[in-house]
Each structure stands twice: as structure tokens, then as C-alpha cells.
Design an enzyme around this catalytic site. Structure first.
Site, PDB file in Angstrom:
ATOM      1  N   ARG A   1      11.275  -0.846  10.847  1.00  0.00           N
ATOM      2  CA  ARG A   1      10.233  -0.477  11.810  1.00  0.00           C
ATOM      3  C   ARG A   1      10.188  -1.513  12.931  1.00  0.00           C
ATOM      4  O   ARG A   1      10.278  -2.708  12.656  1.00  0.00           O
ATOM      5  CB  ARG A   1       8.873  -0.406  11.100  1.00  0.00           C
ATOM      6  CG  ARG A   1       8.685   0.880  10.333  1.00  0.00           C
ATOM      7  CD  ARG A   1       7.447   0.882   9.469  1.00  0.00           C
ATOM      8  NE  ARG A   1       6.246   0.346  10.113  1.00  0.00           N
ATOM      9  CZ  ARG A   1       5.055   0.326   9.527  1.00  0.00           C
ATOM     10  NH1 ARG A   1       4.899   0.832   8.307  1.00  0.00           N
ATOM     11  NH2 ARG A   1       4.005  -0.174  10.144  1.00  0.00           N
TER      12      ARG A   1
ATOM     13  N   ARG B   1      -0.109  -8.219  13.822  1.00  0.00           N
ATOM     14  CA  ARG B   1      -0.742  -7.276  12.882  1.00  0.00           C
ATOM     15  C   ARG B   1      -1.606  -8.035  11.873  1.00  0.00           C
ATOM     16  O   ARG B   1      -2.677  -7.565  11.469  1.00  0.00           O
ATOM     17  CB  ARG B   1       0.330  -6.447  12.161  1.00  0.00           C
ATOM     18  CG  ARG B   1       0.970  -5.410  13.091  1.00  0.00           C
ATOM     19  CD  ARG B   1       2.260  -4.859  12.540  1.00  0.00           C
ATOM     20  NE  ARG B   1       2.106  -4.143  11.299  1.00  0.00           N
ATOM     21  CZ  ARG B   1       3.115  -3.940  10.443  1.00  0.00           C
ATOM     22  NH1 ARG B   1       4.323  -4.415  10.692  1.00  0.00           N
ATOM     23  NH2 ARG B   1       2.905  -3.274   9.345  1.00  0.00           N
TER      24      ARG B   1
ATOM     25  N   ARG C   1      11.687  -5.566   5.342  1.00  0.00           N
ATOM     26  CA  ARG C   1      11.429  -4.206   4.854  1.00  0.00           C
ATOM     27  C   ARG C   1      12.331  -3.159   5.514  1.00  0.00           C
ATOM     28  O   ARG C   1      12.576  -3.197   6.711  1.00  0.00           O
ATOM     29  CB  ARG C   1       9.958  -3.876   5.139  1.00  0.00           C
ATOM     30  CG  ARG C   1       9.569  -2.478   4.780  1.00  0.00           C
ATOM     31  CD  ARG C   1       8.085  -2.371   4.642  1.00  0.00           C
ATOM     32  NE  ARG C   1       7.388  -2.305   5.916  1.00  0.00           N
ATOM     33  CZ  ARG C   1       6.086  -2.049   6.011  1.00  0.00           C
ATOM     34  NH1 ARG C   1       5.351  -1.884   4.926  1.00  0.00           N
ATOM     35  NH2 ARG C   1       5.510  -2.002   7.188  1.00  0.00           N
TER      36      ARG C   1
ATOM     37  N   LYS D   1       0.831  -1.221   0.000  1.00  0.00           N
ATOM     38  CA  LYS D   1       0.000   0.000   0.000  1.00  0.00           C
ATOM     39  C   LYS D   1       0.861   1.265   0.000  1.00  0.00           C
ATOM     40  O   LYS D   1       0.617   2.185  -0.762  1.00  0.00           O
ATOM     41  CB  LYS D   1      -0.924   0.040   1.240  1.00  0.00           C
ATOM     42  CG  LYS D   1      -1.979  -1.045   1.280  1.00  0.00           C
ATOM     43  CD  LYS D   1      -2.972  -0.818   2.412  1.00  0.00           C
ATOM     44  CE  LYS D   1      -2.360  -0.813   3.805  1.00  0.00           C
ATOM     45  NZ  LYS D   1      -1.755  -2.094   4.222  1.00  0.00           N
TER      46      LYS D   1
ATOM     47  N   ARG E   1      -9.531   1.163   8.708  1.00  0.00           N
ATOM     48  CA  ARG E   1      -9.105  -0.177   9.102  1.00  0.00           C
ATOM     49  C   ARG E   1     -10.189  -0.892   9.900  1.00  0.00           C
ATOM     50  O   ARG E   1      -9.966  -2.034  10.337  1.00  0.00           O
ATOM     51  CB  ARG E   1      -7.844  -0.092   9.945  1.00  0.00           C
ATOM     52  CG  ARG E   1      -6.545  -0.293   9.134  1.00  0.00           C
ATOM     53  CD  ARG E   1      -5.426  -0.164  10.109  1.00  0.00           C
ATOM     54  NE  ARG E   1      -4.197  -0.785   9.778  1.00  0.00           N
ATOM     55  CZ  ARG E   1      -3.143  -0.115   9.300  1.00  0.00           C
ATOM     56  NH1 ARG E   1      -3.227   1.144   8.996  1.00  0.00           N
ATOM     57  NH2 ARG E   1      -2.013  -0.744   9.113  1.00  0.00           N
TER      58      ARG E   1
HETATM   59  P1  AMP Z   1       0.858   1.221   9.005  1.00  0.00           P
HETATM   60  O1  AMP Z   1       2.039   2.127   8.788  1.00  0.00           O
HETATM   61  O2  AMP Z   1      -0.291   1.579   8.129  1.00  0.00           O
HETATM   62  O3  AMP Z   1       1.218  -0.237   8.936  1.00  0.00           O
HETATM   63  O4  AMP Z   1       0.364   1.501  10.513  1.00  0.00           O
HETATM   64  C1  AMP Z   1       1.196   1.243  11.620  1.00  0.00           C
HETATM   65  C2  AMP Z   1       0.371   1.103  12.891  1.00  0.00           C
HETATM   66  O5  AMP Z   1      -0.328   2.337  13.139  1.00  0.00           O
HETATM   67  C3  AMP Z   1      -0.725   0.053  12.843  1.00  0.00           C
HETATM   68  O6  AMP Z   1      -0.238  -1.246  13.161  1.00  0.00           O
HETATM   69  C4  AMP Z   1      -1.686   0.582  13.901  1.00  0.00           C
HETATM   70  O7  AMP Z   1      -1.196   0.336  15.220  1.00  0.00           O
HETATM   71  C5  AMP Z   1      -1.624   2.080  13.675  1.00  0.00           C
HETATM   72  N1  AMP Z   1      -2.639   2.527  12.679  1.00  0.00           N
HETATM   73  C6  AMP Z   1      -2.403   3.098  11.460  1.00  0.00           C
HETATM   74  N2  AMP Z   1      -3.553   3.387  10.829  1.00  0.00           N
HETATM   75  C7  AMP Z   1      -4.544   2.986  11.659  1.00  0.00           C
HETATM   76  C8  AMP Z   1      -5.975   2.984  11.575  1.00  0.00           C
HETATM   77  N3  AMP Z   1      -6.623   3.463  10.485  1.00  0.00           N
HETATM   78  N4  AMP Z   1      -6.683   2.487  12.628  1.00  0.00           N
HETATM   79  C9  AMP Z   1      -6.060   2.021  13.728  1.00  0.00           C
HETATM   80  N5  AMP Z   1      -4.721   1.961  13.868  1.00  0.00           N
HETATM   81  C10 AMP Z   1      -3.965   2.442  12.853  1.00  0.00           C
END
Ligand code: AMP
Length: 217
Positions: A159, A170, A126, A14, A89
Site C-alpha cells: 500500500r 498515520r 506489509r 485488525k 476512528r
Molecule cells: P485502513 O485500511 O483502515 O488503514 O484505512 C486506510 C485509510 O483510509 C486511513 O489512513 C484513512 O485515510 C482512511 N480511513 C479508513 N477508515 C476511516 C475512518 N473510519 N475515518 C477516517 N478515515 C478513514
């Protein structure tokens, strides 16, 4: 105004595709994960609330996410549209977005389909750029100079939530809370599915077709 939503499990690509697609469409790229990481590094109250959830691979509660997101998309640069990466999400987040946009703005949801077996490999190898969020991979897409971004020269890092243990959590969280959004958007007639298990360029062309071709959403 055009609002695109990029759906897919963690590691589906994404982030990589969102940057390219937003540029091609002249839309602002809004990543809730990036916004949380920015808040974390600045030590804001939002960052402090999100930290524990993020460290454990859990979703941050909807109210925190929604306040942060709606504040971001209210800024003037989003007035012609935006591309959402990592949001919504949960069904509650999707409903809140739909309510905010009203009936005059149709959301187009692009879903990246990638088998589970490929996701763990992608995430645990990554590398992410601290500055421009560009993504590399230790094995399949290493940077030209170790630990430096080819595009902006900044430091690359792994990360903390890309560790094997947190990745598993996750993926569980994704299946339970986020995967149901695919059926939700299909039910609204605005879902477009794209095979994400191909080269970056092939996936990008397919997404472009689905998002912008005549008769697409
Ligand atoms: P990402 O970079 O999109 O993988 O997001 C990293 C982390 O941020 C996720 O594992 C969640 O803990 C939090 N997060 C990001 N976007 C959301 C969302 N829309 N709803 C809830 N938690 C989020």
C-alpha cells in the site's frame, strides 16, 4: 443483531483478525479502508474526495466516512450484524454509530494492544492482496510464491500509505483522534482489551473468547 468494533492502531492486526473473526461469527466484515480503496480504484466521487487524505496518512472527514459506511451497513447482508474494521476512528463517528443503532443494539469494542515499536516494522513490510485483502509480510510471513496471494493467487502489493513517511503520519493521527475511543468505549462498559503482540492464532483465540464467551459483551 450483533455489532463488533475492532479497535487498534494501524498495524495492530485488525484486518487479519477481522476476516477470521467475521467468518467464525457469521458476521459481515466491513472495513472502511477497503471501501475507500474500492472507491479509489473505481474513481467514484467518494474515492476522489478521500484520495488526498489517504495519501497523506490523514483521516477522511467524518461526513464522507459516515455516508459511505451507513450506506454499506444498510444492505440486507448486514441485517443480522457486522464487524467493523477501521471504524469508528473519531469520537464523532462513534457517537453517530451509537445514535444510528439506538439503545437496543449494544456494540462490543475489542481493542488490540500492540506496542508502537512493533507497528512500524509490521506496516512497512506489509503486503496486501489486491483481490481478497489477505495480509502477508516480506520478512515474517512471506507468500509461498513471490508477490502472489497463497489464498486466491492474485497480485500482492505494498500500500502506498505503508511507506515509512506516511506510516509515521498515520500513527500521529491515530494517537490524536482514534486512541481516545478506547476510554470512550471503556466508559460505556463495552471495551475488551486483547494483547495483540502474540501469534495470529493466539490473538484470534483471545478475541473469540472476549467476543463470544458467555458473559462477554
Ligand atoms: P485502513 O485500511 O483502515 O488503514 O484505512 C486506510 C485509510 O483510509 C486511513 O489512513 C484513512 O485515510 C482512511 N480511513 C479508513 N477508515 C476511516 C475512518 N473510519 N475515518 C477516517 N478515515 C478513514
Amino acid at each position: 443483531m450483533q455489532v463488533l468494533v475492532l479497535l487498534g492502531p494501524p498495524g495492530a492486526g485488525k484486518g487479519t483478525q477481522a476476516v477470521r473473526l467475521a467468518k467464525a461469527a457469521g458476521l459481515v466484515h466491513v472495513s472502511t479502508g477497503d471501501l475507500f480503496r474500492e472507491n479509489l480504484s473505481k474513481g467514484t466521487p467518494v474515492g476522489q474526495r478521500a484520495k488526498g487524505f489517504m495519501d497523506q496518512g490523514k483521516l477522511v472527514p467524518d461526513d464522507v466516512v459516515l455516508d459511505m459506511l451507513f450506506e454499506r451497513v444498510a444492505r440486507p447482508d448486514c441485517k443480522n450484524g457486522y464487524l467493523l474494521d477501521g471504524f469508528p476512528r473519531t469520537i464523532a463517528q462513534a457517537e453517530a454509530l451509537a445514535a444510528r443503532l439506538g439503545s437496543s443494539t449494544r456494540v462490543c469494542a475489542l481493542s488490540l494492544v500492540v506496542p508502537d515499536s512493533a507497528l512500524v516494522e509490521r506496516l512497512t513490510g506489509r503486503l496486501t492482496c489486491r483481490k481478497c485483502s489477505s495480509i502477508y509480510h516480506l520478512k515474517t510471513l512471506p507468500p509461498k510464491v513471490a508477490a502472489k496471494c497463497d489464498k486466491c493467487g492474485s497480485e500482492l502489493y505494498q500500500r502506498t500509505d505503508d511507506s515509512p513517511e506516511v506510516v509515521q503520519k498515520r500513527l500521529v493521527e491515530y494517537s490524536a483522534k482514534t486512541a481516545p475511543l478506547i476510554a470512550w468505549y471503556r466508559g460505556k462498559g463495552v471495551l475488551r482489551e486483547v494483547d495483540g503482540n502474540r501469534s495470529e492464532d493466539e490473538v484470534f483465540r483471545a478475541l473469540e473468547r472476549e467476543a463470544f464467551a458467555k458473559g462477554a459483551c
